[in-house]
Design a protein around this motif. Sequence first.
Motif, mmCIF file in Angstrom:
data_model
loop_
_atom_site.group_PDB
_atom_site.id
_atom_site.type_symbol
_atom_site.label_atom_id
_atom_site.label_comp_id
_atom_site.label_asym_id
_atom_site.label_seq_id
_atom_site.Cartn_x
_atom_site.Cartn_y
_atom_site.Cartn_z
ATOM 1 N N ARG A 208 0.846 -1.201 0.000
ATOM 2 C CA ARG A 208 0.000 0.000 0.000
ATOM 3 C C ARG A 208 0.871 1.237 0.000
ATOM 4 N NH1 ARG A 208 -1.711 -0.532 5.201
ATOM 5 N NH2 ARG A 208 -1.192 1.553 5.910
ATOM 6 N N ILE A 209 0.345 2.296 -0.579
ATOM 7 C CA ILE A 209 1.021 3.594 -0.471
ATOM 8 C C ILE A 209 0.006 4.585 0.089
ATOM 9 C CG2 ILE A 209 2.208 5.447 -1.709
ATOM 10 C CD1 ILE A 209 2.985 3.383 -3.851
ATOM 11 N N ASP A 210 0.374 5.227 1.211
ATOM 12 C CA ASP A 210 -0.517 6.229 1.806
ATOM 13 C C ASP A 210 0.001 7.615 1.487
ATOM 14 O OD1 ASP A 210 -1.888 4.127 2.916
ATOM 15 O OD2 ASP A 210 -0.929 4.297 4.894
ATOM 16 N N VAL A 220 3.986 0.968 2.479
ATOM 17 C CA VAL A 220 3.840 -0.178 3.380
ATOM 18 C C VAL A 220 4.128 -1.453 2.589
ATOM 19 C CG1 VAL A 220 2.278 -1.399 4.947
ATOM 20 C CG2 VAL A 220 2.060 1.087 4.645
ATOM 21 N N LEU A 221 5.050 -2.271 3.124
ATOM 22 C CA LEU A 221 5.440 -3.501 2.425
ATOM 23 C C LEU A 221 4.547 -4.667 2.838
ATOM 24 C CD1 LEU A 221 9.332 -3.196 2.573
ATOM 25 C CD2 LEU A 221 7.684 -2.110 1.033
ATOM 26 N N ASP A 222 4.673 -5.790 2.114
ATOM 27 C CA ASP A 222 3.779 -6.928 2.373
ATOM 28 C C ASP A 222 4.022 -7.570 3.739
ATOM 29 O OD1 ASP A 222 6.259 -7.880 1.598
ATOM 30 O OD2 ASP A 222 5.487 -9.492 0.336
ATOM 31 N N ASP A 223 5.180 -7.296 4.380
ATOM 32 C CA ASP A 223 5.412 -7.832 5.728
ATOM 33 C C ASP A 223 5.071 -6.800 6.800
ATOM 34 O OD1 ASP A 223 7.405 -5.996 5.371
ATOM 35 O OD2 ASP A 223 9.042 -7.294 6.067
ATOM 36 N N GLY A 224 4.442 -5.707 6.399
ATOM 37 C CA GLY A 224 4.033 -4.687 7.368
ATOM 38 C C GLY A 224 5.064 -3.580 7.592
ATOM 39 N N THR A 225 6.272 -3.741 7.044
ATOM 40 C CA THR A 225 7.292 -2.691 7.206
ATOM 41 C C THR A 225 6.758 -1.375 6.646
ATOM 42 O OG1 THR A 225 9.039 -4.330 6.926
ATOM 43 C CG2 THR A 225 9.674 -2.021 6.599
#
Length: 402
Positions: A208-210, A220-225
């Motif tokens: 995701r990009i906020d 936001v990366l797929d591992d939550g970083t």
Amino acid sequence: MAQRIVVVGAGLGGLRAAEQLRAAGFAGDVVVIGDEQHLPYTRPPLSKEGLSGDLSHETVVFRRKASVDDVTWRLGETVASADLAARTVTLADGSDVAYDGMVAATGVSARRLPLDAPLEWRHVIRTLDDATGLRAQLTAGRKVVVMGAGFIGCEVAASARLLGCSVDVVDPMPVPLLRPLGIELGSELQRRHEQQGVRFHLGRTIARIDGTAEGPSLVVLDDGTELPVDVIVEAVGSASNVSWLVGNDLDLTDGVLCDAGLRPIAPAGPIDSVVAVGDIARFPNPLFDDVPRRVEHWNIPTETAKRAARVLLSGLDSLPTDELPPFRPMPAFWSDQYDLRLQSFGLPGFGGDDIRLLEGELADEAVMGYHRDGVLVGVVMLGLTRRSAHYRDLIIAGAPPA
Ligand SMILES: Cc1cc2nc3c(=O)[nH]c(=O)nc-3n(C[C@H](O)[C@H](O)[C@H](O)COP(=O)(O)OP(=O)(O)OC[C@H]3O[C@@H](n4cnc5c(N)ncnc54)[C@H](O)[C@@H]3O)c2cc1C
């Protein structure tokens, strides 16, 4: 009446095609139609010294030979479609341009990830206008996230670090540049980037990009970083600009499928009045095998233009149909990252897993060899540029005879 050759695309391939048509003696009209506003310029500095230094059309424009002074440049005009049977191209404004011969030289565009984030937040880098837009954003202290650890992504990361930006690079592969270089060399380049302060997030994708009306704020990366961000660069590969050729029964699955004379292959055979050059041409190269490939390397527009101009003029009966030697161009590529010059010859990616250090030390200057069935098909040199001719000769020596 004078014959007319229309060149579609005013990049390196388009310019070289115009020059080669004149060099081969074509005295008719040459019309080059390009959708960018600029006369042809060199793209490699856009991600390297241009991005971290001076960047303007004057710094990158190609010097044009006197032989193309009488070429008509129709810049800022897009070819929307072509009718190869009627020998016309149609521009975006609906007007037609008729031709006797046509050169397709429309190159590639930056590929986009299917993300739910505005395109304005995600810089790509294919044109001078892309690069000047990005350059204005890269000021010291800004947080840059580069999506894609290929050549352009790594070069942009290096340029952004040289400008004092903080840089994170995200890629789904476990090592940067894995596909073109292999694990060992890719890992060494990763080490050199990390030494310069680049942070890699490998084996990761973007979830995701906020952001706000002001722009992006968080990747936001797929591992939550979570990576705070001011500037995002999307460098995830390319897509061939071939949509304008749809409807002509060509194989456009990856560029334009061509024969060894760069003529597009139609069901009834190669089309004599058209050739493709540069990044969009998918052609066989007997230096390696008979499998047609596209090669997005610097020397290919020049080499293909040279061959294509002769083949096209023979097709138009402007040149005798001489027996030409086999077309066996040696792909050549370079990349600059920090003070490192990386150079490649042949097709490293065509080799399998048989990758060997041929000379030097990886941590210093080195040459990696890429083999297929025990035969050297590609080399990548870290430094050691004085050894280029030697390794080119070795690849040629191992190639099937001409
Ligand atoms: C940032 C960057 C860095 C690079 N660095 C290196 C490097 O270090 N080493 C290396 O070997 N190679 C490098 N390359 C690749 C090299 O620049 C290309 O291989 C080369 O530019 C290909 O030339 P081309 O003429 O086929 O395509 P391009 O140079 O892309 O030219 C095609 C032109 O056609 C125009 N066009 C497209 N569709 C239409 C249409 N329908 N109507 C009219 N015009 C159209 C395009 O806008 C473009 O102006 C780099 C490329 C980029 C983008």
